[in-house]
Design a protein around this motif. Sequence first.
Motif, PDB file in Angstrom:
ATOM      1  N   LEU A  33     -10.029   0.298   5.390  1.00 28.73           N
ATOM      2  CA  LEU A  33     -11.454   0.566   5.626  1.00 28.73           C
ATOM      3  C   LEU A  33     -12.331  -0.098   4.573  1.00 28.73           C
ATOM      4  O   LEU A  33     -13.472  -0.466   4.849  1.00 28.73           O
ATOM      5  N   SER A  34     -11.795  -0.260   3.347  1.00 29.80           N
ATOM      6  CA  SER A  34     -12.609  -0.878   2.305  1.00 29.80           C
ATOM      7  C   SER A  34     -12.487  -2.407   2.320  1.00 29.80           C
ATOM      8  O   SER A  34     -13.005  -3.076   1.443  1.00 29.80           O
ATOM      9  N   GLY A  35     -11.786  -2.937   3.293  1.00 32.62           N
ATOM     10  CA  GLY A  35     -11.758  -4.386   3.472  1.00 32.62           C
ATOM     11  C   GLY A  35     -10.772  -5.136   2.599  1.00 32.62           C
ATOM     12  O   GLY A  35     -10.779  -6.352   2.545  1.00 32.62           O
ATOM     13  N   GLN A  36      -9.902  -4.418   1.886  1.00 30.08           N
ATOM     14  CA  GLN A  36      -8.942  -5.116   1.025  1.00 30.08           C
ATOM     15  C   GLN A  36      -7.799  -5.723   1.826  1.00 30.08           C
ATOM     16  O   GLN A  36      -7.115  -6.622   1.336  1.00 30.08           O
ATOM     17  N   VAL A  37      -7.580  -5.215   3.014  1.00 30.94           N
ATOM     18  CA  VAL A  37      -6.628  -5.852   3.931  1.00 30.94           C
ATOM     19  C   VAL A  37      -7.291  -5.971   5.295  1.00 30.94           C
ATOM     20  O   VAL A  37      -8.227  -5.231   5.611  1.00 30.94           O
ATOM     21  N   ASP A  38      -6.811  -6.960   6.088  1.00 25.38           N
ATOM     22  CA  ASP A  38      -7.389  -7.174   7.414  1.00 25.38           C
ATOM     23  C   ASP A  38      -6.738  -6.266   8.457  1.00 25.38           C
ATOM     24  O   ASP A  38      -7.398  -5.750   9.351  1.00 25.38           O
ATOM     25  N   VAL A  39      -5.447  -6.132   8.345  1.00 21.30           N
ATOM     26  CA  VAL A  39      -4.722  -5.243   9.260  1.00 21.30           C
ATOM     27  C   VAL A  39      -3.671  -4.466   8.473  1.00 21.30           C
ATOM     28  O   VAL A  39      -3.290  -4.865   7.368  1.00 21.30           O
ATOM     29  N   LEU A  40      -3.231  -3.358   9.052  1.00 22.16           N
ATOM     30  CA  LEU A  40      -2.117  -2.598   8.481  1.00 22.16           C
ATOM     31  C   LEU A  40      -0.912  -2.736   9.409  1.00 22.16           C
ATOM     32  O   LEU A  40      -1.014  -2.446  10.601  1.00 22.16           O
ATOM     33  N   VAL A  41       0.200  -3.235   8.844  1.00 23.57           N
ATOM     34  CA  VAL A  41       1.477  -3.118   9.557  1.00 23.57           C
ATOM     35  C   VAL A  41       2.296  -2.202   8.666  1.00 23.57           C
ATOM     36  O   VAL A  41       3.215  -2.613   7.988  1.00 23.57           O
ATOM     37  N   ALA A  42       1.895  -0.943   8.618  1.00 19.25           N
ATOM     38  CA  ALA A  42       2.376  -0.040   7.568  1.00 19.25           C
ATOM     39  C   ALA A  42       3.006   1.217   8.157  1.00 19.25           C
ATOM     40  O   ALA A  42       2.797   2.318   7.644  1.00 19.25           O
ATOM     41  N   VAL A  77       0.865  -1.182   0.000  1.00 20.08           N
ATOM     42  CA  VAL A  77       0.000   0.000   0.000  1.00 20.08           C
ATOM     43  C   VAL A  77       0.901   1.232   0.000  1.00 20.08           C
ATOM     44  O   VAL A  77       2.116   1.105   0.145  1.00 20.08           O
ATOM     45  N   THR A  78       0.320   2.409  -0.178  1.00 20.93           N
ATOM     46  CA  THR A  78       1.117   3.631  -0.134  1.00 20.93           C
ATOM     47  C   THR A  78       0.646   4.493   1.034  1.00 20.93           C
ATOM     48  O   THR A  78      -0.426   4.242   1.599  1.00 20.93           O
ATOM     49  N   GLY A  79       1.427   5.476   1.369  1.00 20.68           N
ATOM     50  CA  GLY A  79       1.082   6.357   2.480  1.00 20.68           C
ATOM     51  C   GLY A  79      -0.347   6.883   2.410  1.00 20.68           C
ATOM     52  O   GLY A  79      -1.127   6.702   3.340  1.00 20.68           O
ATOM     53  N   PRO A  80      -0.723   7.502   1.303  1.00 18.68           N
ATOM     54  CA  PRO A  80      -2.071   8.088   1.249  1.00 18.68           C
ATOM     55  C   PRO A  80      -3.194   7.056   1.175  1.00 18.68           C
ATOM     56  O   PRO A  80      -4.294   7.322   1.650  1.00 18.68           O
ATOM     57  N   ASN A  81      -2.962   5.870   0.566  1.00 18.08           N
ATOM     58  CA  ASN A  81      -4.098   4.960   0.383  1.00 18.08           C
ATOM     59  C   ASN A  81      -4.171   3.846   1.422  1.00 18.08           C
ATOM     60  O   ASN A  81      -5.032   2.974   1.338  1.00 18.08           O
ATOM     61  N   ARG A  82      -3.250   3.869   2.415  1.00 19.10           N
ATOM     62  CA  ARG A  82      -3.241   2.704   3.318  1.00 19.10           C
ATOM     63  C   ARG A  82      -4.510   2.623   4.167  1.00 19.10           C
ATOM     64  O   ARG A  82      -5.069   1.535   4.354  1.00 19.10           O
ATOM     65  N   ILE A  83      -5.017   3.754   4.679  1.00 18.67           N
ATOM     66  CA  ILE A  83      -6.240   3.684   5.494  1.00 18.67           C
ATOM     67  C   ILE A  83      -7.460   3.321   4.628  1.00 18.67           C
ATOM     68  O   ILE A  83      -8.243   2.452   5.020  1.00 18.67           O
ATOM     69  N   PRO A  84      -7.627   3.906   3.429  1.00 16.11           N
ATOM     70  CA  PRO A  84      -8.704   3.426   2.548  1.00 16.11           C
ATOM     71  C   PRO A  84      -8.633   1.921   2.255  1.00 16.11           C
ATOM     72  O   PRO A  84      -9.667   1.253   2.210  1.00 16.11           O
ATOM     73  N   TYR A  85      -7.422   1.374   2.049  1.00 19.75           N
ATOM     74  CA  TYR A  85      -7.271  -0.062   1.824  1.00 19.75           C
ATOM     75  C   TYR A  85      -7.837  -0.854   2.993  1.00 19.75           C
ATOM     76  O   TYR A  85      -8.502  -1.865   2.820  1.00 19.75           O
TER      77      TYR A  85
END
Lengths: 267, 223
Positions: free
Chosen positions: A93-102, A83-91
């Motif tokens: 929230l939209s369910g494309q990932v379960d968790v962020l270790v970003a 993911v990228t800095g700006p799109n990591r939270i949308p990723y």
Amino acid sequence: MNIFRKAAAIAAAAAIFVGLGAVAAKAQTLEAVKSRGTINVGMLVDFPPFGILDNAGKPDGYDADVAKLLAEDLGVKLNLVPVTGPNRIPYLLSGQVDVLVASLGITPARAEQVDFSQPYAGIEIFVFGDKDLAVKGPEDLSGKNVGVARASTQDTAITKVAPQDANIQRFDDDASAVQALLSGQVPLIGCSNTVVAQVEKVRPDTYDTKFSLAQQKQGIATRPGSDELMAAVNDFLAKAKQDGALSKLHEKWLGAPLPDFIANSKS
Amino acid sequence: MDYQLKFAPVFDNFGHLLSGLLVTLELSFGAMLLGTLVAIVCAAGKTGGPRPVRWIIDVYIEVIRNTPFLIQIFFIFFGLPALGIRFSPNTAALVALTVNVGAYATEIIRAGIESIQKGQVEAGTALGLKPVQIFRYIIVKPALRTVYPALTSQFIYLMLTSSVVSVISATDLAAAGNDIQSQTFASFEVYLVITAMYLVLSIAFSGLFSLVERMAFNYPLSR
């Protein structure tokens, strides 16, 4: 761009946001992840040494290793999603990932959108220098030379708080600022916790941290309300901190053990 | 290509640029004068000194001319403190530039000295001039006149080279530009203005040097 096209663009953007809103806010359960047998983890790949691409083009770095340990702990397979800095939270929230270790810094604004685990990494910047020098706060920098890397976070932070007559010497990078400290050209530098740890390895008992300029903790994020999953993540982090696994990874990627303000932090 | 130039951040910080310009001027003129002195002494030693002196000067020239300036300035600022020799950033920059230009100018002035014919010196001796007078009027002055164009182009090169001293946190014109650039992100505008300032400096130096040439060396070569 005329006004109608602008209006149309805004309408389209609004529609996308509403659409996102519809899929968002659906909490992820631990069971769903386990029955799927795979956990989707979003991570940055352009943020060394936390997230990088290895020679084979696969995600690697501190975040990738933490994600690997997490998947092992949960007993599921790992699917890393760049993911990228700006799109990591949308990723997330939209369910494309379960968790962020970003490398997501824990901030109040972000905490309104996502749930954060206890911190798994962090950056703290200090004024650091000769042990014998009595410097307790910004006002003590008066009349002293302080080395920093030009335009770094510490440059901005020190420039903001230091008195007028402090002499801030700007070098091209952290390495030169550290060199200036080691060769005695400046008694103080501004630098991050990883640099402090590296300097203390080379010259133990010569310098100490004077005061903290800024601190950022990075947490693992889930969608709000994924309480069970979050509890599992927190259990994993507590364990990994306890048995030193996290510290070992930190040592591998950042050349220093997990800093105390992260190791001792529960939130 | 529809980039809009925004010079406001540059001119808001123009005072900072001017103080950087002042440091660049001080470094350039300081290193020029000190470097020329070093060079005259070394060139005299190399053409007329005893063997060990020549040998030491040779080592100095070869070491300086065959290593990068960047490494020399790092050595002086970061290396010498290990021996207890410690300079402030701007002083270290002046020392590094002097040592550097001294080596190049030594070779240039040596060429000038070697162009003086032996008969001239002998004529001076025959006229009863003291050795110091011979050195000053018969050797150094005509030698400098002969190599003046080569020497001044070396000096302009020195002024341009001084732009790297910001690596040891010296506060010259380039450092001031880097500061402003890193705070305002107007990199194109900042470097455009700095480039213009260096260009103007070079042209002003050339003008100044030809003025000096006309004042100092304006005597007929032969009648």
